[in-house]
Design an enzyme around this catalytic site. Structure first.
Site, mmCIF file in Angstrom:
data_model
loop_
_atom_site.group_PDB
_atom_site.id
_atom_site.type_symbol
_atom_site.label_atom_id
_atom_site.label_comp_id
_atom_site.label_asym_id
_atom_site.label_seq_id
_atom_site.Cartn_x
_atom_site.Cartn_y
_atom_site.Cartn_z
ATOM 1 N N GLU A 38 0.850 -1.201 0.000
ATOM 2 C CA GLU A 38 0.000 0.000 0.000
ATOM 3 C C GLU A 38 0.877 1.239 0.000
ATOM 4 O O GLU A 38 1.726 1.406 0.873
ATOM 5 C CB GLU A 38 -0.901 0.013 1.234
ATOM 6 C CG GLU A 38 -1.634 1.311 1.443
ATOM 7 C CD GLU A 38 -2.312 1.422 2.794
ATOM 8 O OE1 GLU A 38 -2.705 2.543 3.171
ATOM 9 O OE2 GLU A 38 -2.428 0.395 3.493
ATOM 10 N N LYS A 128 -11.479 -2.676 6.917
ATOM 11 C CA LYS A 128 -10.297 -2.285 7.676
ATOM 12 C C LYS A 128 -10.743 -1.798 9.060
ATOM 13 O O LYS A 128 -11.457 -0.805 9.175
ATOM 14 C CB LYS A 128 -9.574 -1.170 6.918
ATOM 15 C CG LYS A 128 -8.421 -0.501 7.651
ATOM 16 C CD LYS A 128 -7.827 0.580 6.748
ATOM 17 C CE LYS A 128 -6.851 1.476 7.482
ATOM 18 N NZ LYS A 128 -6.269 2.511 6.590
#
Length: 206
Positions: A38, A128
């Site tokens: 990421e 998340k």
């Protein structure tokens, strides 16, 4: 997009240059363990880094964008080659649908049962749970009690000392940032230091 192929661990790079990130990704690629990468949008030239990483490593690794907060940012990230997008907030349905229509995996954030379930209903691929370190380590296991076996990713405060515990307490995925590599090793492109940190992390969670 196949969520079953998404790696358990996503390595988060925030605030680093393209060249610094590329050196670190190279060490991740050499590992026997699979990682997703990421690159957060609040990094310098984030879209340039995503594009470069996707071009070089995208066929062998999952390269994605982090800190995506709206549809416009998601569109640019996808145009840059991101295969997944993460967010510190609950992305709206329009953004989630846009990503899905372009074959891009979504990882928006939720914390409470209501927030998590709303994202499930809106079509999020992974939820998340952030910031994970601010809540009890069994929070995700507790969420799964009434809501079912949800694909939850623990992010925020995950390190080699607690990563395995999160996986044993409801997290299916982990997002690991500054605790994996030393900041100075990335900044100075210290390959030996990067190798040692990665080795120590992997030994702790295996």
């Amino acid at each position: 997009m196949n969520i079953n192929q998404f790696p358990i661990i996503t390595v988060i790079f925030r605030g680093f240059s393209k060249d610094q990130v590329m050196i670190a990704i190279e060490e991740l690629e050499k590992s026997r363990r699979e990682y997703a990468v990421e690159i957060t949008l609040n990094s310098p030239d984030a879209f340039t880094t995503i594009k470069a990483a996707s071009k070089k490593y995208g066929k062998r690794m999952w390269i994605g964008a982090g800190t995506v907060k709206n549809l416009d940012e998601a569109k640019i990230a996808i145009d840059s080659g991101a295969r997944f997008v993460l967010s510190p907030i609950a992305l709206d349905r329009e953004t989630l649908n846009y990503c899905k229509n372009h074959g891009v995996l979504t990882v928006p954030s939720g914390l409470t049962p209501t927030e998590v379930w709303k994202l499930v209903e809106d079509g999020a691929d992974i939820i998340k749970v952030f910031p994970a370190a601010s809540i009890a380590i069994d929070h995700m296991k507790a969420l799964k009690g009434p809501l079912g076996d949800l694909p939850l990713m623990a992010v925020g405060g995950i390190n080699k000392n607690n990563a395995k515990a999160y996986l044993m307490n409801g997290a299916k995925y982990l997002g690991v940032g500054s605790s994996l590599f030393k900041k100075e090793d990335i900044e100075h492109k210290n390959i030996e230091g990067l190798k040692q940190s990665l080795r120590a992390f992997e030994e702790a969670i295996n």
